[in-house]
Design a protein around this motif. Structure first.
Motif, short mmCIF file in Angstrom:
data_model
loop_
_atom_site.label_atom_id
_atom_site.label_comp_id
_atom_site.label_asym_id
_atom_site.label_seq_id
_atom_site.Cartn_x
_atom_site.Cartn_y
_atom_site.Cartn_z
N THR A 1 -8.51 -1.22 -13.22
CA THR A 1 -7.65 0.13 -14.70
C THR A 1 -7.22 -0.84 -16.32
O THR A 1 -7.51 -1.01 -17.02
N ALA B 1 -4.80 -0.52 -8.63
CA ALA B 1 -4.67 -0.25 -10.08
C ALA B 1 -4.80 -0.34 -10.51
O ALA B 1 -5.59 -0.38 -11.57
N GLY C 1 -2.38 4.89 -7.68
CA GLY C 1 -2.80 3.92 -7.30
C GLY C 1 -2.31 3.34 -5.49
O GLY C 1 -2.14 3.17 -4.32
N VAL D 1 -1.53 5.80 -13.58
CA VAL D 1 -2.32 5.40 -13.38
C VAL D 1 -1.65 4.24 -12.08
O VAL D 1 -2.45 4.39 -10.59
N GLY E 1 -1.64 -1.30 -4.08
CA GLY E 1 -1.66 0.00 -4.53
C GLY E 1 -1.92 0.08 -6.53
O GLY E 1 -2.75 0.50 -7.05
#
Lengths: 255, 387
Positions: free
Chosen positions: B61, B57, B72, B68, B53
């Protein structure tokens, strides 16, 4: 007489294996009813299905003529003692107060009034001296009485009890019987999953014989017959009722 | 002591300490429920599953903002939890196997992504690999603010639904019969656990984060029988271990933070297991020894009583050798006899001959009575446990 519990066409299946099959049951208000049947007959599942704790394949449940979901506040529940972790860090009084959580509502904590109610219920089951004990220090019979007190504070009209007599000492058995009779005296209806066939006529007004299907239900005198027991248990009933039955001539031929 | 002073003067160290205290307290609090609900290993699965995750993420991004990356991590942790439930419900794979499966699948995928990211021609990627074992020294104020914000929300939610979560943890079915939306409470509490885990990942790392979920509550349970106190103690233990571990790793050496924190929390756990009253091993050992000695004394007294019962006079003396023979596993009985004599229960008659005193007779009879009653009661209790 008013009907307290009305179950119709109740069916529960795990995968394609039926656990309860097309159960119809009427329980009149103000009676003590035992549910008996062999292991795996679906006794616990019946109670859980009525309370919406297991998924049903079909059927409906009415409590005093209204769907169970609308009558939840009138229903009390005593699960099997072994269904929880008795080493959980909490006190006897705390467990009893859990019976009031539904009434307290969200975001609020139990207060002085709830404590008083819980203590009162503990007194009724003879456990008030244990209020501040950690629950892991209780014996089996004491655990059972704590669960009963938790149901008492629910102040329900209909009670479901799952094997309250299972493995308890004589003191607790007497306490439970006294309590059941007191509840009946106050017009409550109690449905009890029960194991000991011998005590059924002494303790209960009505009985339901269950083995996946409903074999029979009604007043003990009408329904608790050798024929019905044989239908419920098969040949094994000869052992179960041997001591109790005085005219055991027909039973001797069974099995 | 030098380190302690720096805590108040050195900006970096203060940031690190605050961050570690926050994550320790939050994971200690939510970990209490995980441990009581026997979901300790779920915490391990969630933290390992968070790695892909974090990597995804970043890939999507290009940002390394804590919020952030935590988002994730949380989504991946959540997905893993859902998959564990789905696999358990829909296949014949059992819960523990499903946990192990998701943990390794997600973690493996995360490692692949991490390697891929490190090969990217992008200077920004540096530092993601610290999520493996954690790096407290890299904490900046922005991280700590995010951690405190999320952690605060989680603790607040836990306080608001205190009695509901307690009911869920102790007796979910009864709660359902009362009309509580038990499934949603379960989802809510698991979400709070996910939050508690992701805010610690940067500092402790995905590999060892589960220790912060399991160890502080396990230590706290040794000291108390009350849920409220257990949560508070667990928060204190978690914060203590977090701060000391983070400072040790950030301040002096270049030790990875996760392992250092785990070492600190282990000390707390071992100390609690040994020293806590009632549940602690040392306490139990002392208690067993005391009661063992008392039981042996009582056994000798009752033996003497049984011997005397065969005579007309209850104070008929008996030889020490007879008592030795009656208790072959106990060793010589002389010291026990002397101890009984000190208490006035028996008296020496001639060398190596002992007789019961009236007080000793009364005591033996009291013991026999209480044993009958007591053991009967205990038997019944045990019957109940079996079911």
């Amino acid at each position: 007489m008013e009907t307290a519990i009305e179950v119709s066409d109740l069916t529960v299946a795990y995968r394609d294996h039926p656990v309860l099959w097309d159960i119809d049951l009427d329980v009149p208000s103000g009676v003590l009813m035992a549910i008996v049947g062999p292991n795996g007959a679906g006794k616990t599942t019946l109670i859980k299905a009525i309370l919406g704790l297991v998924k049903t394949a079909a059927g409906q449940v009415l409590i005093f003529d209204k769907p169970y979901e609308k009558q939840r506040h009138r229903v009390g529940y005593v699960p099997q003692r072994g269904s929880v972790d008795w080493d959980f860090p909490t006190s006897v009084l705390d467990v009893v107060m859990m019976g009031l959580y539904g009434k307290i509502g969200w975001l609020r904590r139990p207060g002085r009034r709830e404590r008083a109610q819980a203590l009162d219920a503990l007194k009724k089951v003879g456990m008030d001296a244990f209020a501040n004990r950690q629950i892991s220090q209780l014996s089996g019979g004491q655990q059972q009485r704590v669960f009963l007190a938790r149901a008492l504070v629910q102040d329900a009209d209909v009670y479901f009890m799952d094997e309250p007599f299972q493995g308890v000492d004589a003191t607790t058995e007497r306490a439970i019987i006294a309590l059941l009779r007191e509840l009946r005296g106050r017009g409550k209806t109690v449905l009890v999953v029960h194991h000991d066939l011998q005590t059924v006529p002494e303790y209960f007004d009505e009985v339901m014989l269950l083995n996946v299907r409903r074999i029979a239900s009604g007043p003990v005198a009408d329904v608790f017959t050798d024929d019905n027991l044989r239908l419920t248990y098969g040949g094994r009933v000869a052992f179960l009722k041997a001591q109790q039955s005085k005219d055991d001539v027909p039973l001797a031929k069974v099995g | 002591m030098d380190l302690f002073q720096q805590l108040f003067t050195d900006y970096t160290l203060r940031t690190v300490a605050l961050g570690a205290a926050t994550l320790g307290a939050v994971s200690g609090a939510l970990g209490t429920y995980a441990v009581l609900r026997r979901q300790s290993l779920l915490g391990d699965a969630i933290s390992h599953a968070a790695l892909p995750g974090i990597a995804l993420a970043f890939l999507l991004t290009g940002s390394k903002l804590p919020l952030v990356l935590m988002l994730g991590a949380a989504l991946a942790g959540w997905l893993a939890t859902l998959l564990v439930m789905a696999v358990t419900n829909m296949t014949r794979v059992k819960y523990d196997s499903a946990l192990g499966l998701m943990l390794s699948v997600f973690f493996g995928f995360g490692l692949v992504l991490l390697t891929f990211i490190q090969k990217l021609p992008n200077a920004n990627q540096a530092g993601l690999d610290t999520f493996l074992f954690g790096q407290a020294a890299a904490l900046v104020q922005r991280d700590v603010v995010t951690m405190a914000g999320l952690g605060g929300v989680a603790l607040l939610a836990m306080g608001c639904f205190w009695k509901e979560f307690k009911l869920l943890s102790f007796d979910a079915e009864f709660g359902k019969s009362l009309g509580f939306p038990i499934r949603w409470l379960d989802v809510g509490l698991t979400t709070l656990l996910v939050i508690a885990i992701v805010i610690g990942l940067q500092t402790v790392g995905v590999v060892l984060m589960s220790a912060m979920i399991i160890a502080p509550p396990a230590a706290a349970r040794q000291w108390t029988d009350r849920l409220g106190l257990m949560v508070i103690l667990s928060m204190v233990f978690g914060a203590l271990a977090g701060v000391s571990g983070a400072l040790l790793s950030a301040g002096t050496t270049n030790l990875p933070t996760g392992p250092t924190i785990v070492l600190c929390v282990s000390i707390v756990v071992i100390g609690s297991m040994l020293l806590a009253p009632n549940r602690g091993l040392i306490w139990r050992w002392l208690r067993d020894r005391r009661s063992g000695r008392r039981l042996r004394l009582e056994a000798v007294l009752l033996d003497l009583y049984a011997l005397a019962a065969q005579h007309d006079h209850r104070d008929h003396p008996h030889a020490e050798a007879v008592l030795d023979a009656m208790n072959p596993h106990m060793g010589p009985t002389r010291r026990k006899l002397q101890a009984l004599a000190e208490r006035g229960f028996i008296r020496p008659v001639e060398p190596a001959q002992w007789a019961l005193t009236p007080g000793g007779i009364a005591e033996a009879e009291r013991l026999l009575r209480s044993r009958d009653g007591g053991e009967g009661e205990r038997e019944k209790g045990r019957e109940g446990e079996d079911r």
